[in-house]
Design a protein around this motif. Structure first.
Motif, short mmCIF file in Angstrom:
data_model
loop_
_atom_site.label_atom_id
_atom_site.label_comp_id
_atom_site.label_asym_id
_atom_site.label_seq_id
_atom_site.Cartn_x
_atom_site.Cartn_y
_atom_site.Cartn_z
N MET A 73 -26.47 -8.26 -26.11
CA MET A 73 -27.68 -8.87 -25.62
C MET A 73 -28.25 -7.96 -24.52
SD MET A 73 -28.14 -12.65 -23.91
CE MET A 73 -28.00 -13.53 -25.43
N THR A 74 -29.50 -7.68 -24.61
CA THR A 74 -30.15 -6.81 -23.63
C THR A 74 -30.51 -7.62 -22.38
OG1 THR A 74 -32.38 -7.26 -24.44
CG2 THR A 74 -31.17 -5.45 -25.51
N ARG A 75 -30.86 -6.91 -21.32
CA ARG A 75 -31.30 -7.59 -20.09
C ARG A 75 -32.52 -8.46 -20.35
NH1 ARG A 75 -30.50 -3.84 -14.85
NH2 ARG A 75 -28.40 -3.14 -15.33
N GLU A 76 -33.43 -7.94 -21.16
CA GLU A 76 -34.64 -8.69 -21.46
C GLU A 76 -34.32 -9.97 -22.22
OE1 GLU A 76 -34.27 -5.38 -22.18
OE2 GLU A 76 -35.45 -4.64 -20.47
N GLU A 77 -33.38 -9.89 -23.15
CA GLU A 77 -32.98 -11.08 -23.91
C GLU A 77 -32.31 -12.10 -22.99
OE1 GLU A 77 -32.17 -9.17 -28.33
OE2 GLU A 77 -30.61 -9.04 -26.80
N ARG A 78 -31.42 -11.63 -22.12
CA ARG A 78 -30.75 -12.53 -21.16
C ARG A 78 -31.77 -13.22 -20.27
NH1 ARG A 78 -26.63 -8.84 -20.85
NH2 ARG A 78 -27.63 -7.74 -19.17
N LEU A 79 -32.73 -12.45 -19.79
CA LEU A 79 -33.78 -13.00 -18.93
C LEU A 79 -34.58 -14.06 -19.68
CD1 LEU A 79 -35.26 -12.97 -16.23
CD2 LEU A 79 -36.68 -11.11 -17.12
N ALA A 80 -34.88 -13.81 -20.94
CA ALA A 80 -35.64 -14.77 -21.75
C ALA A 80 -34.84 -16.05 -21.98
CB ALA A 80 -36.04 -14.14 -23.08
N VAL A 81 -33.54 -15.92 -22.17
CA VAL A 81 -32.70 -17.09 -22.45
C VAL A 81 -32.42 -17.88 -21.17
CG1 VAL A 81 -30.39 -17.80 -23.18
CG2 VAL A 81 -31.63 -16.09 -24.50
N LEU A 82 -32.06 -17.18 -20.10
CA LEU A 82 -31.65 -17.85 -18.87
C LEU A 82 -32.81 -18.22 -17.96
CD1 LEU A 82 -28.55 -15.66 -17.98
CD2 LEU A 82 -28.56 -17.92 -19.05
N ASP A 121 -35.29 -17.64 -12.59
CA ASP A 121 -34.64 -18.33 -11.48
C ASP A 121 -33.12 -18.30 -11.62
OD1 ASP A 121 -37.09 -18.91 -10.39
OD2 ASP A 121 -37.18 -20.95 -11.20
N THR A 122 -32.63 -18.53 -12.82
CA THR A 122 -31.18 -18.51 -13.05
C THR A 122 -30.62 -17.12 -12.83
OG1 THR A 122 -31.37 -20.33 -14.62
CG2 THR A 122 -29.38 -19.01 -14.73
N VAL A 123 -31.30 -16.12 -13.35
CA VAL A 123 -30.83 -14.74 -13.18
C VAL A 123 -30.82 -14.38 -11.69
CG1 VAL A 123 -31.37 -12.31 -13.64
CG2 VAL A 123 -31.52 -14.01 -15.48
N ALA A 124 -31.83 -14.79 -10.95
CA ALA A 124 -31.88 -14.51 -9.51
C ALA A 124 -30.73 -15.21 -8.79
CB ALA A 124 -33.22 -14.95 -8.93
N ALA A 125 -30.42 -16.44 -9.17
CA ALA A 125 -29.32 -17.17 -8.55
C ALA A 125 -27.98 -16.50 -8.84
CB ALA A 125 -29.30 -18.62 -9.04
N ILE A 126 -27.81 -16.03 -10.06
CA ILE A 126 -26.57 -15.31 -10.43
C ILE A 126 -26.44 -14.04 -9.60
CG2 ILE A 126 -25.44 -14.02 -12.29
CD1 ILE A 126 -26.65 -16.14 -14.23
N ARG A 127 -27.52 -13.30 -9.48
CA ARG A 127 -27.47 -12.05 -8.70
C ARG A 127 -27.15 -12.31 -7.24
NH1 ARG A 127 -32.53 -9.20 -11.75
NH2 ARG A 127 -31.32 -8.46 -13.52
N GLU A 128 -27.67 -13.41 -6.68
CA GLU A 128 -27.35 -13.76 -5.29
C GLU A 128 -25.87 -14.07 -5.14
OE1 GLU A 128 -29.88 -16.96 -4.03
OE2 GLU A 128 -31.71 -15.81 -4.39
N VAL A 177 -23.39 -13.03 -7.03
CA VAL A 177 -22.64 -11.79 -7.23
C VAL A 177 -22.67 -10.95 -5.96
CG1 VAL A 177 -22.59 -9.60 -8.50
CG2 VAL A 177 -22.90 -11.76 -9.74
N ALA A 178 -23.80 -10.90 -5.29
CA ALA A 178 -23.93 -10.11 -4.06
C ALA A 178 -23.01 -10.64 -2.96
CB ALA A 178 -25.38 -10.11 -3.60
N LEU A 179 -22.69 -11.94 -2.98
CA LEU A 179 -21.82 -12.53 -1.98
C LEU A 179 -20.34 -12.26 -2.22
CD1 LEU A 179 -23.53 -16.03 -1.63
CD2 LEU A 179 -23.70 -14.08 -0.06
N ALA A 180 -19.99 -11.89 -3.44
CA ALA A 180 -18.58 -11.67 -3.78
C ALA A 180 -18.03 -10.44 -3.07
CB ALA A 180 -18.43 -11.52 -5.28
N PRO A 181 -16.77 -10.51 -2.61
CA PRO A 181 -16.19 -9.33 -1.96
C PRO A 181 -15.89 -8.24 -2.99
CG PRO A 181 -14.54 -11.06 -2.19
CD PRO A 181 -15.86 -11.64 -2.64
N ASP A 182 -15.83 -7.01 -2.52
CA ASP A 182 -15.45 -5.91 -3.41
C ASP A 182 -13.99 -6.07 -3.80
OD1 ASP A 182 -17.93 -4.72 -3.28
OD2 ASP A 182 -17.41 -3.44 -1.58
#
Length: 63
Positions: A1-10, A13-20, A22-27
Protein backbone atom coordinates in the motif's frame (compact mmCIF):
# COMPACT_ATOMS: atom_id res chain seq x y z
CA UNK A 1 0.00 0.00 0.00
CA UNK A 2 1.43 3.37 -0.96
CA UNK A 3 1.41 6.46 1.24
CA UNK A 4 -1.28 7.95 -0.95
CA UNK A 5 -3.46 4.86 -0.57
CA UNK A 6 -2.98 4.84 3.22
CA UNK A 7 -3.89 8.51 3.37
CA UNK A 8 -7.02 7.88 1.30
CA UNK A 9 -8.09 4.98 3.53
CA UNK A 10 -7.23 6.46 6.93
CA UNK A 11 -7.77 10.14 6.30
CA UNK A 12 -5.45 13.07 7.00
CA UNK A 13 -6.51 13.49 10.65
CA UNK A 14 -5.80 9.85 11.51
CA UNK A 15 -2.44 9.90 9.75
CA UNK A 16 -1.50 13.11 11.61
CA UNK A 17 -2.50 11.54 14.95
CA UNK A 18 -0.40 8.45 14.21
CA UNK A 19 2.61 10.59 13.32
CA UNK A 20 2.23 12.56 16.56
CA UNK A 21 2.16 9.34 18.61
CA UNK A 22 5.19 7.96 16.78
CA UNK A 23 7.12 11.18 17.45
CA UNK A 24 6.51 10.72 21.20
CA UNK A 25 7.96 7.20 21.27
CA UNK A 26 11.49 6.85 22.65
CA UNK A 27 14.29 5.70 20.37
CA UNK A 28 14.97 1.96 20.63
CA UNK A 29 18.11 0.88 22.47
CA UNK A 30 20.96 -0.90 20.66
CA UNK A 31 19.96 -4.34 21.99
CA UNK A 32 16.43 -4.04 20.60
CA UNK A 33 17.74 -2.86 17.24
CA UNK A 34 20.07 -5.86 17.06
CA UNK A 35 17.27 -8.28 18.01
CA UNK A 36 15.00 -6.82 15.36
CA UNK A 37 17.77 -6.88 12.77
CA UNK A 38 18.25 -10.62 13.34
CA UNK A 39 14.50 -11.28 13.10
CA UNK A 40 14.09 -9.25 9.92
CA UNK A 41 17.09 -10.80 8.17
CA UNK A 42 16.03 -14.37 9.01
CA UNK A 43 12.33 -14.23 9.99
CA UNK A 44 11.81 -18.01 10.07
CA UNK A 45 14.83 -18.56 12.28
CA UNK A 46 17.73 -20.76 11.40
CA UNK A 47 17.06 -23.31 8.71
CA UNK A 48 17.47 -26.80 10.19
CA UNK A 49 19.54 -29.41 8.43
CA UNK A 50 17.36 -31.93 6.57
CA UNK A 51 17.10 -35.38 8.14
CA UNK A 52 19.00 -38.15 6.41
CA UNK A 53 16.69 -39.98 4.01
CA UNK A 54 17.53 -43.37 5.53
CA UNK A 55 16.22 -42.17 8.92
CA UNK A 56 12.75 -41.50 7.54
CA UNK A 57 10.54 -44.57 7.40
CA UNK A 58 7.02 -44.88 6.04
CA UNK A 59 4.33 -44.93 8.75
CA UNK A 60 3.46 -48.59 8.04
CA UNK A 61 7.06 -49.63 8.76
CA UNK A 62 7.35 -47.63 11.99
CA UNK A 63 5.54 -50.25 14.11
Amino acid sequence: MTREERLAVLGADTVAAIRERVALAPDPDAELVEDLRRIMTCPAGEIPEPAPTDAVRPVADAA
